[in-house]
Design a protein around this motif. Structure first.
Motif, PDB file in Angstrom:
ATOM      1  N   PHE A 119     -37.258  21.763 -62.326  1.00 18.68           N
ATOM      2  CA  PHE A 119     -38.251  21.782 -63.256  1.00 18.68           C
ATOM      3  C   PHE A 119     -39.695  21.314 -62.897  1.00 18.68           C
ATOM      4  CE2 PHE A 119     -34.752  23.494 -65.297  1.00 18.68           C
ATOM      5  CZ  PHE A 119     -35.160  24.181 -66.521  1.00 18.68           C
ATOM      6  N   ALA A 120     -40.023  20.840 -61.665  1.00 18.90           N
ATOM      7  CA  ALA A 120     -41.098  20.210 -61.308  1.00 18.90           C
ATOM      8  C   ALA A 120     -42.470  20.814 -61.710  1.00 18.90           C
ATOM      9  CB  ALA A 120     -41.096  19.936 -59.701  1.00 18.90           C
ATOM     10  N   ASP A 121     -42.313  22.188 -61.765  1.00 17.47           N
ATOM     11  CA  ASP A 121     -43.741  22.832 -62.226  1.00 17.47           C
ATOM     12  C   ASP A 121     -43.887  22.871 -63.563  1.00 17.47           C
ATOM     13  OD1 ASP A 121     -44.117  23.704 -59.424  1.00 17.47           O
ATOM     14  OD2 ASP A 121     -43.297  25.692 -59.881  1.00 17.47           O
ATOM     15  N   SER A 122     -42.876  22.520 -64.619  1.00 14.57           N
ATOM     16  CA  SER A 122     -43.075  22.448 -65.740  1.00 14.57           C
ATOM     17  C   SER A 122     -43.937  21.237 -66.058  1.00 14.57           C
ATOM     18  CB  SER A 122     -41.744  22.301 -66.763  1.00 14.57           C
ATOM     19  OG  SER A 122     -41.000  23.743 -66.268  1.00 14.57           O
ATOM     20  N   PHE A 123     -43.935  20.263 -65.295  1.00 14.28           N
ATOM     21  CA  PHE A 123     -44.815  18.957 -65.456  1.00 14.28           C
ATOM     22  C   PHE A 123     -45.821  18.792 -64.540  1.00 14.28           C
ATOM     23  CE2 PHE A 123     -40.340  18.810 -67.038  1.00 14.28           C
ATOM     24  CZ  PHE A 123     -40.588  18.493 -68.305  1.00 14.28           C
ATOM     25  N   PRO A 124     -46.845  19.462 -64.722  1.00 17.14           N
ATOM     26  CA  PRO A 124     -47.911  19.405 -63.580  1.00 17.14           C
ATOM     27  C   PRO A 124     -48.582  18.297 -63.574  1.00 17.14           C
ATOM     28  CG  PRO A 124     -48.808  20.467 -65.753  1.00 17.14           C
ATOM     29  CD  PRO A 124     -47.386  20.217 -66.023  1.00 17.14           C
ATOM     30  N   ASP A 125     -48.575  17.091 -64.379  1.00 14.99           N
ATOM     31  CA  ASP A 125     -49.177  15.972 -63.951  1.00 14.99           C
ATOM     32  C   ASP A 125     -48.380  14.867 -63.091  1.00 14.99           C
ATOM     33  OD1 ASP A 125     -51.775  16.305 -65.461  1.00 14.99           O
ATOM     34  OD2 ASP A 125     -50.522  16.125 -67.085  1.00 14.99           O
ATOM     35  N   GLY A 126     -46.986  15.331 -62.576  1.00 14.35           N
ATOM     36  CA  GLY A 126     -46.466  14.536 -61.861  1.00 14.35           C
ATOM     37  C   GLY A 126     -45.244  14.032 -62.328  1.00 14.35           C
ATOM     38  N   ALA A 127     -44.446  13.268 -61.600  1.00 16.55           N
ATOM     39  CA  ALA A 127     -43.502  12.597 -61.776  1.00 16.55           C
ATOM     40  C   ALA A 127     -43.163  11.247 -61.488  1.00 16.55           C
ATOM     41  CB  ALA A 127     -42.124  13.215 -61.213  1.00 16.55           C
ATOM     42  N   LEU A 128     -42.782  10.224 -62.315  1.00 19.85           N
ATOM     43  CA  LEU A 128     -42.578   8.609 -61.914  1.00 19.85           C
ATOM     44  C   LEU A 128     -41.114   8.571 -62.054  1.00 19.85           C
ATOM     45  CD1 LEU A 128     -45.274   7.559 -64.377  1.00 19.85           C
ATOM     46  CD2 LEU A 128     -45.599   7.771 -61.999  1.00 19.85           C
ATOM     47  N   TYR A 129     -40.913   7.513 -61.135  1.00 13.10           N
ATOM     48  CA  TYR A 129     -39.466   7.041 -60.944  1.00 13.10           C
ATOM     49  C   TYR A 129     -39.437   5.555 -60.873  1.00 13.10           C
ATOM     50  CZ  TYR A 129     -34.988   6.164 -58.653  1.00 13.10           C
ATOM     51  OH  TYR A 129     -33.625   5.549 -58.408  1.00 13.10           O
ATOM     52  N   ALA A 130     -38.330   4.906 -61.483  1.00  9.40           N
ATOM     53  CA  ALA A 130     -38.146   3.516 -61.359  1.00  9.40           C
ATOM     54  C   ALA A 130     -36.474   3.466 -61.244  1.00  9.40           C
ATOM     55  CB  ALA A 130     -38.750   2.858 -62.445  1.00  9.40           C
ATOM     56  N   ASP A 131     -35.984   2.900 -60.214  1.00 11.34           N
ATOM     57  CA  ASP A 131     -34.540   2.221 -60.452  1.00 11.34           C
ATOM     58  C   ASP A 131     -34.568   0.976 -61.302  1.00 11.34           C
ATOM     59  OD1 ASP A 131     -31.987   1.350 -60.054  1.00 11.34           O
ATOM     60  OD2 ASP A 131     -31.992   1.615 -58.066  1.00 11.34           O
ATOM     61  N   LEU A 132     -34.122   1.082 -62.483  1.00 14.19           N
ATOM     62  CA  LEU A 132     -34.162  -0.205 -63.241  1.00 14.19           C
ATOM     63  C   LEU A 132     -33.127  -1.297 -62.927  1.00 14.19           C
ATOM     64  CD1 LEU A 132     -34.875   1.283 -66.659  1.00 14.19           C
ATOM     65  CD2 LEU A 132     -36.346   0.590 -64.962  1.00 14.19           C
ATOM     66  N   ARG A 133     -32.297  -0.931 -61.840  1.00  9.89           N
ATOM     67  CA  ARG A 133     -31.392  -2.048 -61.328  1.00  9.89           C
ATOM     68  C   ARG A 133     -30.480  -2.786 -62.443  1.00  9.89           C
ATOM     69  NH1 ARG A 133     -33.529  -5.074 -56.086  1.00  9.89           N
ATOM     70  NH2 ARG A 133     -31.416  -4.740 -55.652  1.00  9.89           N
ATOM     71  N   GLY A 134     -29.811  -2.021 -63.419  1.00 13.67           N
ATOM     72  CA  GLY A 134     -29.267  -2.526 -64.376  1.00 13.67           C
ATOM     73  C   GLY A 134     -27.867  -3.209 -64.000  1.00 13.67           C
ATOM     74  N   PHE A 135     -27.319  -2.743 -62.758  1.00 18.43           N
ATOM     75  CA  PHE A 135     -26.040  -3.010 -62.365  1.00 18.43           C
ATOM     76  C   PHE A 135     -25.871  -3.574 -61.160  1.00 18.43           C
ATOM     77  CE2 PHE A 135     -26.408   0.838 -65.293  1.00 18.43           C
ATOM     78  CZ  PHE A 135     -25.933   0.383 -66.619  1.00 18.43           C
ATOM     79  N   THR A 136     -26.872  -4.271 -60.629  1.00 18.91           N
ATOM     80  CA  THR A 136     -26.883  -4.923 -59.292  1.00 18.91           C
ATOM     81  C   THR A 136     -27.361  -6.185 -59.182  1.00 18.91           C
ATOM     82  OG1 THR A 136     -29.023  -3.937 -58.893  1.00 18.91           O
ATOM     83  CG2 THR A 136     -27.286  -2.667 -57.971  1.00 18.91           C
ATOM     84  N   GLU A 137     -27.325  -7.064 -58.324  1.00 22.18           N
ATOM     85  CA  GLU A 137     -27.699  -8.301 -58.428  1.00 22.18           C
ATOM     86  C   GLU A 137     -29.211  -8.331 -57.617  1.00 22.18           C
ATOM     87  OE1 GLU A 137     -25.286 -10.910 -55.891  1.00 22.18           O
ATOM     88  OE2 GLU A 137     -23.608 -10.702 -57.271  1.00 22.18           O
ATOM     89  N   PRO A 138     -30.074  -9.094 -58.187  1.00 22.95           N
ATOM     90  CA  PRO A 138     -29.921 -10.267 -59.070  1.00 22.95           C
ATOM     91  C   PRO A 138     -30.085 -10.024 -60.622  1.00 22.95           C
ATOM     92  CG  PRO A 138     -32.190 -10.322 -58.444  1.00 22.95           C
ATOM     93  CD  PRO A 138     -31.713  -9.040 -57.602  1.00 22.95           C
ATOM     94  N   GLY A 139     -29.906  -8.653 -60.903  1.00 26.10           N
ATOM     95  CA  GLY A 139     -29.959  -8.283 -62.301  1.00 26.10           C
ATOM     96  C   GLY A 139     -30.983  -7.165 -62.579  1.00 26.10           C
ATOM     97  N   PRO A 140     -31.036  -6.920 -63.924  1.00 24.71           N
ATOM     98  CA  PRO A 140     -32.087  -5.621 -64.328  1.00 24.71           C
ATOM     99  C   PRO A 140     -33.364  -6.202 -63.920  1.00 24.71           C
ATOM    100  CG  PRO A 140     -30.524  -5.937 -66.021  1.00 24.71           C
ATOM    101  CD  PRO A 140     -30.278  -7.266 -64.890  1.00 24.71           C
ATOM    102  N   LEU A 141     -34.313  -5.056 -63.729  1.00 27.84           N
ATOM    103  CA  LEU A 141     -35.811  -5.314 -63.432  1.00 27.84           C
ATOM    104  C   LEU A 141     -36.459  -5.555 -64.778  1.00 27.84           C
ATOM    105  CD1 LEU A 141     -36.877  -2.523 -61.015  1.00 27.84           C
ATOM    106  CD2 LEU A 141     -36.538  -4.970 -60.723  1.00 27.84           C
ATOM    107  N   ASP A 142     -37.343  -6.474 -64.495  1.00 26.17           N
ATOM    108  CA  ASP A 142     -38.543  -6.567 -65.844  1.00 26.17           C
ATOM    109  C   ASP A 142     -39.179  -5.440 -66.062  1.00 26.17           C
ATOM    110  OD1 ASP A 142     -40.216  -7.514 -67.690  1.00 26.17           O
ATOM    111  OD2 ASP A 142     -40.712  -9.458 -66.723  1.00 26.17           O
ATOM    112  N   PRO A 143     -39.212  -4.975 -67.257  1.00 24.72           N
ATOM    113  CA  PRO A 143     -39.984  -3.575 -67.324  1.00 24.72           C
ATOM    114  C   PRO A 143     -41.491  -3.850 -67.288  1.00 24.72           C
ATOM    115  CG  PRO A 143     -39.186  -4.377 -69.580  1.00 24.72           C
ATOM    116  CD  PRO A 143     -38.299  -5.097 -68.407  1.00 24.72           C
ATOM    117  N   ALA A 144     -41.770  -5.094 -67.242  1.00 21.00           N
ATOM    118  CA  ALA A 144     -43.335  -5.386 -66.974  1.00 21.00           C
ATOM    119  C   ALA A 144     -43.959  -5.053 -65.687  1.00 21.00           C
ATOM    120  CB  ALA A 144     -43.705  -6.890 -67.463  1.00 21.00           C
ATOM    121  N   GLY A 145     -42.831  -5.428 -64.698  1.00 26.39           N
ATOM    122  CA  GLY A 145     -43.073  -5.251 -63.183  1.00 26.39           C
ATOM    123  C   GLY A 145     -43.128  -3.718 -63.173  1.00 26.39           C
TER     124      GLY A 145
END
Length: 760
Positions: A119-145
């Motif tokens: 569905f990439a064409d349905s969102f013409p302004d692009g796509a953002l991705y973040a692995d929030l690392r909720g289940f890996t060491e050293p722990g979840p990413l700070d959303p501020a970063g």
């Protein structure tokens, strides 16, 4: 500046306007309107090449999704739920929030990625991705970063990104309002982590994956979709797709038994299929029998999905070639989110080609994924498996040697980038003078691109080295990262790493290293516009440099203290600090340091209104930087010289107006001879700016080019050439708008204040 460790680079720390008066009061010390790259704005350091710092060229649409999954089966019901949300987004013009829940390995990320690619064409302004690392060491990413990264991707000026999470979230909502974007927030740990990352009003879709129940997102309008293991038929289809029908048609019962032993988890089914692909003569039933025995051995595990995944991963691992097995184990050492081939080669102590071959074996075995070209990462279940094997199968000595090689690879590579990005800077760490390995870089662009790509890994290794007792490597990594912090404004990472580096230096009892870290933390505060708060760490750094009897360090701290005084509006105190630093450089015979301090003294003299002295200092610095072949420093000095001459012209014009001079008098008359560098003569100022414009264009320093056009507009204003003033301001506005620089609005206000064209 001599590019002292932790010293301030050529970026803004002061946006004060201290005009010298006159009929056009915008001249004088606020001749630049760019928040710190020109005119009276306080700057320091050597930066070679362009200095605009947005994460991508203006107008570039972000496409951050991981590569689409190679084998994707079934999930028609879930895809239809997601498709309905995609259709609703443009109709309702509000973000559609979908939370995909389920156990590890069930295929949540694969589903989300496959859908968003479809569905990439349905969102013409692009796509953002973040692995929030909720289940890996050293722990979840700070959303501020994460917000910091998103804002950079959306071309926010890094220097203007808010310091607090709520401020960043507001900026992100503003930047995404009215757009149509897709966001994939992978491995979320909490509703609060997700909530800060939600976009502004617009035709967006936000897909969240998690193993937890994020019921708190219901208040944000979330729809929840639980992802179950595949049905037996769908899991068998996935296995057949990977192996081919000839391999499975005569073992239908064994296929069903095998996928049930895999818990019908796509992660485990793919690993089992890869195991069979690597052993073409092994029957499906034979592998099923082996997994049944393995499950019995591992029956102490309490969770069925963990039992299924581990037994399959153990079987897949056993079938690998020896080098690939070593790589899989040693990837348990990785501290950051992903790995490149050069780092893998360091882990294995082999050539890059051999490392890439081993990585291909892991890809084929579905024990590794290539999420971007040349960038590899492990599923968190794979990483846990690697760490268990590392502990079980390698000696403590072998583990430590591999960990140390990887840490030294990152340090050596970072040092190599620093040497390319800023070759004129002096160094404290011993690796700069030693023969070293690591990756090599042909030019500044390649070096900075590597730093930006590897920064999450480098950040993690600063902490990992300190935790492992490798304190020297920890603080030395901080030194090598200085330029990416100064130029790209990664304030969060700067604060975190230098705080850790300071703790590491204290653990060593190394006074010089402590001074280095303190100086860097002080300069960070200057870049944040906190001049008063910068004084304490900088004074302490000066004391530590003195204790260490390190004269260049003392000069560094004195210079940075001078910069703090300039930013605080105390140019006389700044000049005193710069003067002491100048004496140190003269005593050491460092011509470059002398030239840098003369440029600094020019800034202080300019702010004191002594334009003749300022021009003399700038002229001395200009001679050295012309001779030394440092185009960026020549550009910065030319700008300072031109700004000083223009300020002198504005002040002179105001004085003659007060004393009854004729309206047609030369506003530069009596300011001193132009030939020796003192302010005077319109042609010399125009020539200086023409030279600066040429160098800025050659370097691709767009922000600097825009600033030179503002200075050219100032010159035109002094000479009442309104049409030229408007033309130069319009060019500057066009550049700043393209860079999404906030100063574009200030330039526009100045244009609006000009007489309309028809009244000229």
């Amino acid at each position: 500046m001599h590019q002292s460790p932790g010293g301030l680079g050529d970026d803004a720390v002061s946006r004060r306007s201290r005009g010298t008066g006159g009929s056009r009061s915008r001249l004088g010390n606020d001749t630049s309107v760019f928040g710190g790259t020109l005119g009276a704005l306080v700057q320091a350091g050597t930066v070679h090449g362009g200095v605009h710092v947005h994460a991508a060229p203006a107008g570039e649409i972000p496409r951050q999704l991981p590569l689409a999954p190679r084998n994707f089966t079934d999930r028609e019901t879930e895809l239809e739920r997601l498709a309905a949300a995609a259709r609703a987004a443009p109709r309702e013009r509000v973000p559609q929030l979908i939370v995909l829940g389920g156990p590890g390995g069930v295929g949540k990320t694969a589903l989300a990625t496959a859908f968003l690619h479809l569905f990439a064409d349905s969102f013409p302004d692009g796509a953002l991705y973040a692995d929030l690392r909720g289940f890996t060491e050293p722990g979840p990413l700070d959303p501020a970063g994460v917000l910091d990264g998103f804002l950079r991707t959306l071309h926010a000026d890094p220097a203007r990104i808010a310091l607090d999470p709520a401020g960043r979230a507001a900026q992100f909502r503003s930047r995404t309002a009215g757009r149509s974007m897709a966001l994939l927030l992978d491995n979320a740990a909490s509703a609060a982590q997700v909530r800060l990352l939600l976009p502004g009003a617009g035709a967006h879709i936000v897909v969240v994956t998690t193993r937890l129940q994020l019921a708190g997102l219901a208040a944000d309008g979330a729809a929840f979709v639980e992802i179950d293991p595949l049905g037996t038929g769908a899991a068998a289809d996935l296995l057949e797709r990977m192996l081919g029908p000839d391999r499975t048609r005569h073992e239908a019962e064994a296929v069903h038994r095998l996928v049930d032993l895999c818990g019908r988890l796509p992660l485990a089914v793919c690993a089992a299929a890869s195991r069979l692909s690597l052993r073409p003569r092994q029957s499906v039933g034979g592998l099923a029998d082996q997994l049944a025995d393995e499950r019995g051995r591992l029956a102490r595990l309490s969770r069925e999905d963990e039992l299924s995944v581990r037994s399959v991963l153990d079987a897949s691992y056993a079938a690998l070639p020896d080098t690939a097995r070593r790589l899989h184990r040693r990837l348990g050492h990785t501290a950051g989110p992903d790995t490149g081939p050069a780092a893998m080669a360091a882990l294995l102590e082999c050539s890059r080609d051999e490392a890439e071959e081993a990585a291909e074996d892991l890809l084929a075995a579905h024990l590794l994924e290539e999420h971007a070209p040349g960038r590899y990462r492990q599923h968190d279940l794979h990483r846990l498996h690697s760490r268990r094997l590392l502990e079980d199968e390698e000696t403590g000595t072998s583990r430590e040697q591999a960990r140390r090689r990887l840490a030294e690879h990152y340090l050596d590579s970072a040092v190599n980038t620093d040497a390319v990005v800023n070759p004129g800077r002096w160094h404290l760490g011993p690796r700069y003078a030693a023969q070293r390995g690591g990756e090599r870089f042909a030019d500044r662009g390649a070096a900075m691109a590597w730093l930006e790509t590897e920064l999450p890994n480098l950040r993690a290794w600063v902490a990992a080295c300190h935790a492992a007792g490798d304190h020297a490597l920890s603080w030395q990594l901080c030194e090598a990262l200085r330029n990416v912090f100064v130029q790209r404004k990664h304030f969060d990472t700067w604060q975190e790493t230098y705080t850790t580096g300071l703790a590491a230096a204290r653990a060593l009892g190394d006074a010089a290293a402590q001074a280095f870290m303190l100086d860097g933390l002080g300069v960070l505060r200057l870049h944040r516009g906190e001049a008063a708060a910068a004084r304490d760490p900088l004074h302490t750094a000066l004391e530590m440099w003195t204790r260490a009897r390190h004269e260049l360090g003392r000069a560094s701290a004195l210079e940075d203290l001078g910069v703090a005084e300039l930013a605080a509006g105390a140019p006389a105190a700044a000049a005193e600090h710069f003067g002491w630093a100048l004496r140190i450089h003269r005593g050491l015979g460092r011509r470059r340091g002398i030239a840098l301090m003369r440029r600094r003294l020019g800034e202080a003299a300019r702010d004191l209104g002594d334009h003749a002295a300022a021009a003399e200092h700038f002229q001395h610095a200009l001679e050295y930087f012309t001779e030394s072949g440092e185009p960026y420093m020549r550009l910065r000095t030319l700008v300072g010289l031109a700004a000083s001459r223009l300020a002198a012209g504005a002040a002179g014009g105001a004085e003659r107006t007060r004393t009854g001079a004729s309206a047609g008098a030369d506003p530069h008359a009596g300011a001193g001879p132009a030939a020796d560098g003192a302010p005077g003569g319109r042609a010399p100022v125009a020539g200086v700016l023409a030279d600066a414009l040429r160098i800025g264009s050659e370097l691709g320093a767009e922000t600097e080019v825009a600033g030179v056009h503002v200075l050219l507009a100032d010159l035109a204003a002094l000479e009442s050439r309104t049409a030229d003033e408007r033309a130069h301001l319009s060019t500057a506005w066009s550049i700043c708008s393209g860079l999404h620089a906030p100063r574009a609005a200030e330039i526009q206000r100045r244009i609006d204040a000009l007489p309309p064209p028809e009244s000229r």
